[in-house]
Design a protein around this motif. Structure first.
Motif, short mmCIF file in Angstrom:
data_model
loop_
_atom_site.label_atom_id
_atom_site.label_comp_id
_atom_site.label_asym_id
_atom_site.label_seq_id
_atom_site.Cartn_x
_atom_site.Cartn_y
_atom_site.Cartn_z
N GLU A 99 0.76 -1.08 0.06
CA GLU A 99 -0.07 0.05 0.23
C GLU A 99 1.01 1.04 0.09
O GLU A 99 0.50 2.39 0.52
N ALA A 100 2.18 1.42 -0.73
CA ALA A 100 3.01 2.22 -0.47
C ALA A 100 2.50 3.59 -1.38
O ALA A 100 2.64 4.68 -1.01
N VAL A 101 1.89 2.98 -2.68
CA VAL A 101 1.39 4.20 -3.33
C VAL A 101 0.11 4.81 -2.63
O VAL A 101 0.13 6.16 -2.83
N LEU A 102 -0.63 4.13 -2.13
CA LEU A 102 -1.79 4.67 -1.37
C LEU A 102 -1.41 5.44 -0.34
O LEU A 102 -1.87 6.71 0.06
N ALA A 103 -0.20 5.13 0.39
CA ALA A 103 0.07 5.78 1.73
C ALA A 103 0.61 7.26 1.14
O ALA A 103 0.56 8.28 1.91
N ARG A 104 1.62 7.31 0.05
CA ARG A 104 1.97 8.41 -0.51
C ARG A 104 1.07 9.24 -0.91
O ARG A 104 0.86 10.56 -0.76
N MET A 105 -0.05 8.71 -1.51
CA MET A 105 -1.30 9.48 -2.05
C MET A 105 -2.00 10.10 -0.82
O MET A 105 -2.57 11.18 -0.93
N ALA A 106 -2.05 9.42 0.29
CA ALA A 106 -2.78 10.04 1.37
C ALA A 106 -2.13 10.95 2.00
O ALA A 106 -2.82 11.98 2.85
N GLU A 107 -0.81 11.41 1.47
CA GLU A 107 -0.37 12.65 2.15
C GLU A 107 -0.55 13.86 1.44
O GLU A 107 -0.08 14.82 1.89
N ILE A 108 -1.40 13.87 0.32
CA ILE A 108 -1.57 14.90 -0.43
C ILE A 108 -3.09 15.61 0.14
O ILE A 108 -3.99 14.84 -0.02
N PRO A 109 -3.03 16.73 0.22
CA PRO A 109 -4.24 17.28 1.00
C PRO A 109 -5.53 17.12 0.44
O PRO A 109 -6.37 16.81 0.87
N ASN A 110 -5.39 17.41 -1.18
CA ASN A 110 -6.75 17.20 -2.10
C ASN A 110 -7.17 15.91 -2.28
O ASN A 110 -7.89 15.55 -3.28
N VAL A 111 -6.43 14.65 -2.04
CA VAL A 111 -6.80 13.54 -2.47
C VAL A 111 -7.67 12.64 -1.10
O VAL A 111 -7.32 12.80 -0.10
N ILE A 112 -8.72 12.18 -2.00
CA ILE A 112 -9.61 11.33 -1.37
C ILE A 112 -9.25 10.00 -1.66
O ILE A 112 -9.65 9.68 -3.02
N LEU A 113 -9.01 9.02 -0.87
CA LEU A 113 -8.78 7.57 -1.13
C LEU A 113 -10.37 6.93 -0.79
O LEU A 113 -10.63 6.85 0.30
N LEU A 114 -10.75 6.23 -1.87
CA LEU A 114 -12.24 5.42 -1.56
C LEU A 114 -11.90 4.05 -0.73
O LEU A 114 -12.73 3.53 -0.33
N GLU A 115 -10.64 3.64 -1.00
CA GLU A 115 -10.28 2.46 -0.09
C GLU A 115 -8.88 2.65 0.31
O GLU A 115 -7.88 2.09 -0.08
N PRO A 116 -8.57 3.52 1.46
CA PRO A 116 -7.17 3.79 1.93
C PRO A 116 -6.36 2.78 2.41
O PRO A 116 -5.25 2.88 2.20
N THR A 117 -7.17 1.75 2.72
CA THR A 117 -6.38 0.43 3.39
C THR A 117 -7.29 -0.71 3.03
O THR A 117 -8.60 -0.47 2.99
N ALA A 118 -6.74 -1.94 2.81
CA ALA A 118 -7.47 -3.06 2.47
C ALA A 118 -8.66 -3.39 3.29
O ALA A 118 -8.62 -3.19 4.68
N GLY A 167 -22.52 17.16 -2.85
CA GLY A 167 -23.83 16.22 -2.60
C GLY A 167 -23.85 14.93 -3.64
O GLY A 167 -24.60 14.20 -3.17
N ILE A 168 -22.80 15.04 -4.44
CA ILE A 168 -22.77 13.53 -5.10
C ILE A 168 -22.07 12.63 -4.39
O ILE A 168 -20.83 12.97 -4.15
N ARG A 169 -22.74 11.52 -4.19
CA ARG A 169 -21.96 10.32 -3.46
C ARG A 169 -21.18 9.66 -4.32
O ARG A 169 -21.69 9.03 -5.57
N MET A 170 -20.14 9.20 -3.84
CA MET A 170 -19.26 8.11 -4.66
C MET A 170 -18.54 7.33 -3.60
O MET A 170 -18.13 7.81 -2.51
N SER A 171 -18.20 6.00 -4.08
CA SER A 171 -17.53 5.02 -3.30
C SER A 171 -16.79 4.16 -4.32
O SER A 171 -17.21 4.17 -5.62
N GLY A 172 -16.00 3.45 -3.82
CA GLY A 172 -15.40 2.48 -4.79
C GLY A 172 -14.10 1.62 -4.08
O GLY A 172 -14.28 1.56 -2.82
N PHE A 173 -13.60 0.81 -4.75
CA PHE A 173 -12.75 -0.12 -4.17
C PHE A 173 -11.40 -0.31 -5.02
O PHE A 173 -11.37 -0.11 -6.26
N ASN A 174 -10.19 -0.62 -4.62
CA ASN A 174 -8.96 -0.82 -5.12
C ASN A 174 -8.85 -2.11 -5.78
O ASN A 174 -9.83 -3.10 -5.83
#
Length: 556
Positions: free
Chosen positions: A333-352, A362-369
């Motif tokens: 999850e190294a790329v995810l961890a680096r992306m999480a450090e960026i203030p405007n990034v939203i991870l839809l599955e930040p960890t498994a 108001g638009i809802r969104m979700s998803g998975f890696n």
């Protein structure tokens, strides 16, 4: 007395001379055969046990090339093409083949985000010392292989002969010594006379490297190319606006609650200056990236290309799920961890197994890696896709269906429901099936995936980067939170400087998205709705309010 003359006897020295000549000839042939076999043995020795040359940041596995076509050539094969240094000496010399790679010690430079090319360049004195010592070691290894092969061959010959006098080993020993001298002296002299600065003839590259060498810093100025490409894409956007005015239903021009730029499969190409201009010109609310940000699953690739800082500079929320090229193993999850450090990034599955709902205007969104990783080979791909979809369904049980369901792979999304649309990448080709939008690659699949083998092209365009088309989508949602329009852009050949507009299409949202339940609770979307992120907690409550805390708008 008879007049017949008595014949004179032939001198006995001629048979002796012939026998001596025959022995000399057999000896010479034996030496030459042993020299040839020994030479092959020496080549095999350096191939099976190549030497390793090391500088501070690089190392090379070096052997004598077994190919006759590589004579008088230093051949360096790479995954991007071959590098050949050709020499024209007075005599042919055995070719040298080396496989160069980066040492682990260079990782610190990569991860620093500011790589100085001077730091990577070996010191000239260091390089000379390494080459001199390495070639000496290679020479001794070759001599050992020649000697060992000849001794083995003669030893086997001795075992098959009847026992003779104790001095019978002298002649074979002389033959072995002569063969070793011939097998090593001839190529050695050739190498000494050939591999000199004065005999250097040509430097050639093949495949992708030949394109890069002629590409005016193609790897080092990707951002500059993206800026140069901006006028072409702006022209494409203007064409899209004209199509809107001429053909699209006027209802599509109702005030938009949110506009999302859909991108995928960046693959290490920093085309973010172009993306930034699209965001500005098209009034984009947020970017949704379905993954494959890098090529080889390592954050340092993104650091070197400036991807992470460029994403932060976009100035809008950047919703991200991981692709199969964004990890090196199932648990990485190294790329995810680096992306999480960026203030405007939203991870839809930040960890498994942890799923997040983001609400943008108001638009809802979700998803998975993506569950896969770089270079994975798996024969049970469909089963993996099914299990990934089931895991997401279980992890979001009882939660309101998203307006936008996001994943990298298209297959796991097929059986999952969405209140509006489903988006994915991975295929590098734009497609639409029901309410599932498969996005093309924003960068044409990245620089490596652009390349087409030169001999398969027209001679006038050999080496051009043509590849698959670039593509991106813009989706617009209305104030009732339903999809208004899907606008699809497909174009090509920006890198090669010959832009071509493949396709611009504007689709009515009602023909794409799942329609809202008429009996459902009315919703209102728009810029006045705050950005929210919320960790999804599965529940049997269909309203999805079983103890889940409201987010405060920050990235999870």
């Amino acid at each position: 007395m008879s007049d017949v003359e008595t014949p004179v006897a032939e001198p006995t020295t001629r048979p002796r001379e012939r026998r001596a000549l025959g022995r000399a000839l057999r000896y010479t042939v034996t030496v030459l055969v042993l020299a040839l076999v020994g030479y092959v043995g020496g080549l095999a020795t350096t191939s099976l046990w190549p030497i390793t040359l090391q500088t501070q940041h690089f190392e090379a596995s070096v052997r004598i090339s077994p190919s006759w076509s590589n004579n008088s050539t230093v051949h360096l094969p790479t995954v991007f093409g071959d590098i050949d240094l050709e020499f024209h000496g007075p005599t042919p010399a055995p070719g040298i083949e080396g496989r160069v790679q980066v040492r682990e010690e260079i990782t610190e430079l990569f991860t620093s985000g500011a790589v100085d090319i001077d730091e990577l360049t070996p010191d000239q004195e260091e390089l000379r010392t390494v080459m001199r010592d390495g070639l000496t070691e290679l020479g001794w290894k070759f001599v050992g292989g020649v000697l060992g092969t000849n001794l083995l061959l003669v030893g086997l010959w001795f075992l098959g002969r009847p026992r003779k006098d104790s001095h019978s080993w002298w002649r074979p020993a002389e033959a072995v010594a002569a063969a070793v001298i011939v097998a090593t002296l001839v190529p050695g002299i050739g190498a000494l006379m050939t591999y000199r600065t004065s005999t250097y003839a040509a430097f050639t590259t093949t495949s992708l490297l030949s394109t890069v060498r002629g590409g005016s810093g193609m790897f080092t100025d990707i951002r500059g190319q993206a800026q140069q490409a901006t006028p072409y894409v702006q022209n494409l956007l203007a064409l899209s606006d004209a199509l809107h005015q001429e053909f699209v239903n006027p209802d599509a021009f109702r005030p938009a609650a949110a506009r999302f730029l859909l991108v995928s499969d960046i693959h290490g190409m920093n085309y973010y200056p172009l993306m930034e201009r699209i965001i500005e010109d098209e009034d984009i609310t947020a970017v949704i990236d379905t993954g494959d940000l890098v090529n080889f699953g390592r954050p340092r690739e993104g650091e070197m290309a400036g991807l992470f800082s460029a994403i932060e500079d976009l100035g809008v929320p950047y919703i991200f799920v991981r692709g199969n090229h964004d990890a090196t193993s199932p648990t990485d999850e190294a790329v995810l961890a680096r992306m999480a450090e960026i203030p405007n990034v939203i991870l839809l599955e930040p960890t498994a197994g942890t799923f997040v709902e983001a609400q943008v205007n108001g638009i809802r969104m979700s998803g998975f890696n993506d569950w896969r990783h770089f270079a994975e080979v798996n024969d049970d791909f469909k089963e993996q896709a099914r299990e990934a979809g089931e895991a997401f369904a279980e992890g979001t049980r009882g939660w309101p269906l998203p307006d936008i369901l996001v994943s990298h792979q298209p297959f796991a999304l097929e059986d999952l429901p969405s209140a509006g649309i489903k988006v994915n990448g991975h295929m590098h080709t734009a497609a639409l099936k029901g309410n599932q939008i498969t996005m093309g690659s924003f960068t044409g699949g990245g620089l490596v995936n652009h390349f087409q083998v030169p001999q398969d092209e027209d001679p006038e365009t050999a080496g051009e980067l043509v590849g698959v088309p670039y593509a991106f989508d813009i989706v617009s949602f209305g104030e009732d939170c339903s999809l208004q329009t899907l606008t699809r852009y497909v174009y090509r050949n920006l890198v090669s400087g010959r832009p071509q507009f493949d396709n611009v299409s504007v689709l009515n949202g009602e023909q794409v998205a799942t329609q809202p339940d008429p009996d459902g609770e009315p919703r209102t979307c728009g810029p006045d709705q705050p950005l929210q992120t919320e960790v999804i907690v599965p529940t049997d409550d269909p309203d999805g309010d079983d103890g889940a805390d409201d987010g405060d708008g920050g990235a999870p």
